[in-house]
Design a protein around this motif. Sequence first.
Motif, PDB file in Angstrom:
ATOM      1  N   LEU A   1       0.818  -1.213   0.000  1.00  0.00           N
ATOM      2  CA  LEU A   1       0.000   0.000   0.000  1.00  0.00           C
ATOM      3  C   LEU A   1       0.849   1.259   0.000  1.00  0.00           C
ATOM      4  O   LEU A   1       0.384   2.320  -0.429  1.00  0.00           O
ATOM      5  CB  LEU A   1      -0.919   0.011   1.223  1.00  0.00           C
ATOM      6  CG  LEU A   1      -2.023  -1.042   1.259  1.00  0.00           C
ATOM      7  CD1 LEU A   1      -2.838  -0.883   2.534  1.00  0.00           C
ATOM      8  CD2 LEU A   1      -2.920  -0.936   0.041  1.00  0.00           C
TER       9      LEU A   1
ATOM     10  N   VAL B   1     -13.556  -2.558  -2.972  1.00  0.00           N
ATOM     11  CA  VAL B   1     -12.406  -2.811  -2.106  1.00  0.00           C
ATOM     12  C   VAL B   1     -12.794  -2.464  -0.678  1.00  0.00           C
ATOM     13  O   VAL B   1     -13.369  -1.396  -0.431  1.00  0.00           O
ATOM     14  CB  VAL B   1     -11.193  -1.962  -2.545  1.00  0.00           C
ATOM     15  CG1 VAL B   1     -10.092  -1.997  -1.480  1.00  0.00           C
ATOM     16  CG2 VAL B   1     -10.656  -2.442  -3.884  1.00  0.00           C
TER      17      VAL B   1
ATOM     18  N   THR C   1     -10.951  -2.300   3.284  1.00  0.00           N
ATOM     19  CA  THR C   1      -9.610  -2.303   3.844  1.00  0.00           C
ATOM     20  C   THR C   1      -9.603  -1.945   5.327  1.00  0.00           C
ATOM     21  O   THR C   1     -10.411  -1.136   5.780  1.00  0.00           O
ATOM     22  CB  THR C   1      -8.688  -1.337   3.068  1.00  0.00           C
ATOM     23  OG1 THR C   1      -7.391  -1.298   3.694  1.00  0.00           O
ATOM     24  CG2 THR C   1      -9.249   0.074   3.041  1.00  0.00           C
ATOM     25  N   THR C   2      -8.653  -2.563   6.050  1.00  0.00           N
ATOM     26  CA  THR C   2      -8.475  -2.289   7.477  1.00  0.00           C
ATOM     27  C   THR C   2      -7.064  -1.775   7.767  1.00  0.00           C
ATOM     28  O   THR C   2      -6.677  -1.658   8.924  1.00  0.00           O
ATOM     29  CB  THR C   2      -8.692  -3.570   8.306  1.00  0.00           C
ATOM     30  OG1 THR C   2      -7.700  -4.543   7.939  1.00  0.00           O
ATOM     31  CG2 THR C   2     -10.069  -4.152   8.078  1.00  0.00           C
ATOM     32  N   ALA C   3      -6.273  -1.475   6.743  1.00  0.00           N
ATOM     33  CA  ALA C   3      -4.846  -1.183   6.922  1.00  0.00           C
ATOM     34  C   ALA C   3      -4.601   0.268   7.297  1.00  0.00           C
ATOM     35  O   ALA C   3      -4.608   1.154   6.446  1.00  0.00           O
ATOM     36  CB  ALA C   3      -4.077  -1.531   5.647  1.00  0.00           C
TER      37      ALA C   3
ATOM     38  N   GLY D   1      -3.012   4.468   3.755  1.00  0.00           N
ATOM     39  CA  GLY D   1      -4.237   4.247   2.993  1.00  0.00           C
ATOM     40  C   GLY D   1      -4.516   5.188   1.842  1.00  0.00           C
ATOM     41  O   GLY D   1      -5.466   4.976   1.092  1.00  0.00           O
TER      42      GLY D   1
ATOM     43  N   LEU E   1      -4.306   3.755  -1.999  1.00  0.00           N
ATOM     44  CA  LEU E   1      -5.381   2.831  -2.350  1.00  0.00           C
ATOM     45  C   LEU E   1      -6.684   3.582  -2.592  1.00  0.00           C
ATOM     46  O   LEU E   1      -7.381   3.328  -3.588  1.00  0.00           O
ATOM     47  CB  LEU E   1      -5.562   1.801  -1.235  1.00  0.00           C
ATOM     48  CG  LEU E   1      -6.705   0.797  -1.431  1.00  0.00           C
ATOM     49  CD1 LEU E   1      -6.500  -0.030  -2.687  1.00  0.00           C
ATOM     50  CD2 LEU E   1      -6.839  -0.112  -0.198  1.00  0.00           C
TER      51      LEU E   1
ATOM     52  N   TYR F   1     -15.406   1.664  -2.400  1.00  0.00           N
ATOM     53  CA  TYR F   1     -14.395   1.472  -1.354  1.00  0.00           C
ATOM     54  C   TYR F   1     -15.027   1.701   0.008  1.00  0.00           C
ATOM     55  O   TYR F   1     -15.853   2.600   0.184  1.00  0.00           O
ATOM     56  CB  TYR F   1     -13.273   2.488  -1.607  1.00  0.00           C
ATOM     57  CG  TYR F   1     -12.328   2.772  -0.467  1.00  0.00           C
ATOM     58  CD1 TYR F   1     -11.046   2.233  -0.449  1.00  0.00           C
ATOM     59  CD2 TYR F   1     -12.687   3.627   0.576  1.00  0.00           C
ATOM     60  CE1 TYR F   1     -10.148   2.529   0.579  1.00  0.00           C
ATOM     61  CE2 TYR F   1     -11.802   3.913   1.620  1.00  0.00           C
ATOM     62  CZ  TYR F   1     -10.541   3.358   1.603  1.00  0.00           C
ATOM     63  OH  TYR F   1      -9.668   3.652   2.620  1.00  0.00           O
TER      64      TYR F   1
ATOM     65  N   ASP G   1     -13.735   1.544   4.391  1.00  0.00           N
ATOM     66  CA  ASP G   1     -12.671   1.284   5.362  1.00  0.00           C
ATOM     67  C   ASP G   1     -13.208   1.457   6.778  1.00  0.00           C
ATOM     68  O   ASP G   1     -14.390   1.754   6.973  1.00  0.00           O
ATOM     69  CB  ASP G   1     -11.442   2.168   5.100  1.00  0.00           C
ATOM     70  CG  ASP G   1     -11.679   3.659   5.356  1.00  0.00           C
ATOM     71  OD1 ASP G   1     -12.462   4.007   6.264  1.00  0.00           O
ATOM     72  OD2 ASP G   1     -11.065   4.496   4.661  1.00  0.00           O
TER      73      ASP G   1
END
Length: 407
Positions: A48, A69, A71-73, A80, A83, A94, A96
């Motif tokens: 990422l 998509v 995401t948890t990053a 982040g 992305l 998207y 998150d």
Amino acid sequence: HVLTRGYFPGRWAVCARNEAKARAVLAAVAEHTGVPAEALPAVEVADLVCTAPEDEEVLRAIVRKAEVVITTAGPFEKYGQALLKLCAAEGVSYADITGETDFVRAMITQCDAEARRTGAVIVPHCGNDCIPWDLTVWEMHKRAQARGWALTQVSFFTEAPPSLAASGGTLTTAIYQLGKERRGAKTAFDPLLLDAHGVKAPFATKNASPKRDVYLPEFKRSGGPWIMGPVMANCVRRSNALLGYSPSLVFSDVLLRDASWWTRVQDTAFNALVGAAIAMPFLFQRFLPAPGEGPSREAMEAGYLVLHARGEMAAPGGAGTAALASKFTFPEDTGYLCTARMLVESGRLLLERKRMEAADGGGSGGVTTPAAAFGSVIVDRLVDTVGATFDLRADDEAEQPAGGGAA
């Protein structure tokens, strides 16, 4: 949650920097759930943090394969941004679990116009930060709107376990956010106030949360500020700008304190350690959980959230007011277990929306909120899939469940 409920019978994948570690995690999940190995998703490899153009192209190629998509990053401000920007540019929806308002502001500024152009629906805050709060306000607004009234005030009283555990990743994010220098360029107005057309909305939100503990007779205990309160307020501020609850909505939130003297001492000591880690991370952060460390499965399964809310709605022309009261309950830890389930359900709704809009010739995108993107449907999903309950009543009507319909 994905595997045990039999979701995604078609193509889906996970993405990680290290393929071997990703496969090991998936194997552990398969063992825990009893799901056969052939049901596991494919693994894509990308970083990422795109430090070179070729890194970004690898990530872009993966994004292009996707319709949605999740995401948890985090911390998202550090890891982040690339992305989310690629999803906005490529028209990929998207979601998150960020609780970082600065990240959301930056992404509105940089990506909202692009997402509206491509049709990408970009939904931050799809976990405990901030679905329960954001959707409670939406449901109160919907109840007021059904009468032709306007929601004017919402106060939250958050009830969580006495020893609310935090993971190393969450603490690292909080320390980074609270300890960084803030020297961003001044903007004409808060980006959270952009409406769905990219102009400043006439709907403002005041955060009236107390700055110190206060006694709350209704709950027979004290309540006061907590680290996530401003995040919840800012998510609601964004939803008000997009959905038009009130030109001057008043929001407040307190964390209800545990009555135990010893628990209060422990909480005070822990908060002091976090404060010391913010001031001198090189010295004190070693005493906190590291990224990748967090509460045990047993602790998470023993967790809960009870979110009490009190609202006020007003009739047109000052003809009267009525009080609203709600309770949103979750029977397990919402910081981790339920956050993962909320994110999955958000991703499913984005996929359903994308396919429905594609059949209708396309839809609208932008950097939005759970309330604006999903409306009551996400409340219904959480009731059906995680055992949540949501009840809402006005002072002149019987208690009844909310939900039932999209935004």
